[in-house]
Design a protein around this motif. Structure first.
Motif, PDB file in Angstrom:
ATOM      1  N   THR A   1      78.243  83.934  34.012  1.00  0.00           N
ATOM      2  CA  THR A   1      77.085  84.813  34.102  1.00  0.00           C
ATOM      3  C   THR A   1      77.130  85.541  35.438  1.00  0.00           C
ATOM      4  N   ILE A   2      77.003  86.860  35.364  1.00  0.00           N
ATOM      5  CA  ILE A   2      76.944  87.686  36.572  1.00  0.00           C
ATOM      6  C   ILE A   2      75.488  88.070  36.790  1.00  0.00           C
ATOM      7  N   ASP A   3      74.907  87.615  37.886  1.00  0.00           N
ATOM      8  CA  ASP A   3      73.510  87.897  38.202  1.00  0.00           C
ATOM      9  C   ASP A   3      73.396  89.314  38.764  1.00  0.00           C
ATOM     10  N   ALA A   4      72.680  90.188  38.029  1.00  0.00           N
ATOM     11  CA  ALA A   4      72.540  91.581  38.441  1.00  0.00           C
ATOM     12  C   ALA A   4      71.193  91.845  39.105  1.00  0.00           C
ATOM     13  N   SER A   5      70.366  90.814  39.259  1.00  0.00           N
ATOM     14  CA  SER A   5      69.004  91.020  39.757  1.00  0.00           C
ATOM     15  C   SER A   5      68.958  91.616  41.167  1.00  0.00           C
ATOM     16  N   GLY A   6      70.001  91.368  41.975  1.00  0.00           N
ATOM     17  CA  GLY A   6      70.015  91.905  43.331  1.00  0.00           C
ATOM     18  C   GLY A   6      70.700  93.254  43.450  1.00  0.00           C
ATOM     19  N   LEU A   7      71.124  93.812  42.326  1.00  0.00           N
ATOM     20  CA  LEU A   7      71.842  95.092  42.338  1.00  0.00           C
ATOM     21  C   LEU A   7      70.922  96.242  41.976  1.00  0.00           C
ATOM     22  N   LYS A   8      71.199  97.406  42.544  1.00  0.00           N
ATOM     23  CA  LYS A   8      70.459  98.613  42.183  1.00  0.00           C
ATOM     24  C   LYS A   8      70.903  99.092  40.807  1.00  0.00           C
ATOM     25  N   SER A   9      70.077  99.904  40.163  1.00  0.00           N
ATOM     26  CA  SER A   9      70.455 100.508  38.887  1.00  0.00           C
ATOM     27  C   SER A   9      71.684 101.383  39.089  1.00  0.00           C
ATOM     28  N   GLY A  10      72.586 101.361  38.110  1.00  0.00           N
ATOM     29  CA  GLY A  10      73.766 102.212  38.211  1.00  0.00           C
ATOM     30  C   GLY A  10      74.976 101.615  37.544  1.00  0.00           C
ATOM     31  N   LEU A  11      76.118 102.233  37.821  1.00  0.00           N
ATOM     32  CA  LEU A  11      77.392 101.850  37.220  1.00  0.00           C
ATOM     33  C   LEU A  11      78.168 100.953  38.173  1.00  0.00           C
ATOM     34  N   TYR A  12      78.742  99.886  37.621  1.00  0.00           N
ATOM     35  CA  TYR A  12      79.552  98.946  38.384  1.00  0.00           C
ATOM     36  C   TYR A  12      80.848  98.669  37.622  1.00  0.00           C
ATOM     37  N   PHE A  13      81.811  98.130  38.316  1.00  0.00           N
ATOM     38  CA  PHE A  13      83.073  97.749  37.701  1.00  0.00           C
ATOM     39  C   PHE A  13      83.344  96.289  38.029  1.00  0.00           C
ATOM     40  N   ALA A  14      83.750  95.531  37.025  1.00  0.00           N
ATOM     41  CA  ALA A  14      84.092  94.126  37.234  1.00  0.00           C
ATOM     42  C   ALA A  14      85.583  93.958  37.030  1.00  0.00           C
ATOM     43  N   LYS A  15      86.239  93.278  37.956  1.00  0.00           N
ATOM     44  CA  LYS A  15      87.646  92.926  37.810  1.00  0.00           C
ATOM     45  C   LYS A  15      87.682  91.444  37.467  1.00  0.00           C
ATOM     46  N   ILE A  16      88.187  91.148  36.283  1.00  0.00           N
ATOM     47  CA  ILE A  16      88.272  89.785  35.781  1.00  0.00           C
ATOM     48  C   ILE A  16      89.700  89.298  36.012  1.00  0.00           C
ATOM     49  N   ASN A  17      89.867  88.229  36.785  1.00  0.00           N
ATOM     50  CA  ASN A  17      91.190  87.693  37.099  1.00  0.00           C
ATOM     51  C   ASN A  17      91.411  86.374  36.365  1.00  0.00           C
ATOM     52  N   THR A  18      92.605  86.232  35.762  1.00  0.00           N
ATOM     53  CA  THR A  18      93.010  84.992  35.104  1.00  0.00           C
ATOM     54  C   THR A  18      94.404  84.632  35.616  1.00  0.00           C
ATOM     55  N   ALA A  19      94.890  83.474  35.228  1.00  0.00           N
ATOM     56  CA  ALA A  19      96.244  83.067  35.617  1.00  0.00           C
ATOM     57  C   ALA A  19      97.289  84.025  35.052  1.00  0.00           C
ATOM     58  N   ASN A  20      96.971  84.715  33.941  1.00  0.00           N
ATOM     59  CA  ASN A  20      97.926  85.604  33.277  1.00  0.00           C
ATOM     60  C   ASN A  20      97.851  87.052  33.744  1.00  0.00           C
ATOM     61  N   GLY A  21      96.846  87.398  34.550  1.00  0.00           N
ATOM     62  CA  GLY A  21      96.681  88.778  34.988  1.00  0.00           C
ATOM     63  C   GLY A  21      95.218  89.140  35.093  1.00  0.00           C
ATOM     64  N   SER A  22      94.948  90.436  35.204  1.00  0.00           N
ATOM     65  CA  SER A  22      93.565  90.868  35.381  1.00  0.00           C
ATOM     66  C   SER A  22      93.223  92.032  34.457  1.00  0.00           C
ATOM     67  N   SER A  23      91.927  92.218  34.266  1.00  0.00           N
ATOM     68  CA  SER A  23      91.432  93.315  33.446  1.00  0.00           C
ATOM     69  C   SER A  23      90.132  93.810  34.071  1.00  0.00           C
ATOM     70  N   SER A  24      89.779  95.054  33.801  1.00  0.00           N
ATOM     71  CA  SER A  24      88.563  95.634  34.376  1.00  0.00           C
ATOM     72  C   SER A  24      87.571  96.021  33.301  1.00  0.00           C
ATOM     73  N   LEU A  25      86.292  95.927  33.641  1.00  0.00           N
ATOM     74  CA  LEU A  25      85.202  96.288  32.729  1.00  0.00           C
ATOM     75  C   LEU A  25      84.213  97.194  33.459  1.00  0.00           C
ATOM     76  N   LYS A  26      83.575  98.086  32.700  1.00  0.00           N
ATOM     77  CA  LYS A  26      82.453  98.856  33.239  1.00  0.00           C
ATOM     78  C   LYS A  26      81.170  98.082  32.939  1.00  0.00           C
ATOM     79  N   LEU A  27      80.301  98.020  33.934  1.00  0.00           N
ATOM     80  CA  LEU A  27      79.012  97.357  33.772  1.00  0.00           C
ATOM     81  C   LEU A  27      77.917  98.341  34.131  1.00  0.00           C
ATOM     82  N   VAL A  28      76.810  98.329  33.381  1.00  0.00           N
ATOM     83  CA  VAL A  28      75.683  99.205  33.665  1.00  0.00           C
ATOM     84  C   VAL A  28      74.446  98.367  33.918  1.00  0.00           C
ATOM     85  N   ARG A  29      73.821  98.603  35.075  1.00  0.00           N
ATOM     86  CA  ARG A  29      72.561  97.939  35.442  1.00  0.00           C
ATOM     87  C   ARG A  29      71.450  98.958  35.251  1.00  0.00           C
ATOM     88  N   GLN A  30      70.465  98.633  34.391  1.00  0.00           N
ATOM     89  CA  GLN A  30      69.372  99.564  34.119  1.00  0.00           C
ATOM     90  C   GLN A  30      68.343  99.546  35.227  1.00  0.00           C
TER      91      GLN A  30
END
Length: 92
Positions: free
Chosen positions: A63-92
């Motif tokens: 769980t990513i707690d967004a309560s302390g973030l301003k509204s807007g667009l964010y990017f999450a980089k997810i890292n695993t033992a096999n590599g990484s991937s990125s996601l777009k996140l939107v905080r309303q």
């Protein structure tokens, strides 16, 4: 050292099996899940590239707690033992 024009230095972005994030957009928090790969770390960046959150879940769900973030667009980089991937996140 010689590199051909086809070789690229850096980390390769790849698809993590079953990677899912919800709800997106969110008002409070995002849940990130993978099919069966443990996420070693999650880094969240704002649109300027500044890291605003960092987690080390070592689990297939986090769980990513967004309560302390301003509204807007964010990017999450997810890292695993096999590599990484990125996601777009939107905080309303």
């Amino acid at each position: 050292v010689y590199f051909s024009k086809d070789q690229v230095l850096g980390t390769k972005d790849f698809k993590i099996a079953g990677l899912n994030v919800y709800p997106n957009p969110t008002q409070n928090s995002w849940t990130v899940k993978t099919k069966n790969i443990k996420m070693s770390s999650i880094q969240v960046f704002d649109i300027l590239g500044k890291q605003v959150l960092s987690l080390a879940p070592n689990a297939v769900e986090a769980t990513i707690d967004a309560s302390g973030l301003k509204s807007g667009l964010y990017f999450a980089k997810i890292n695993t033992a096999n590599g990484s991937s990125s996601l777009k996140l939107v905080r309303q």
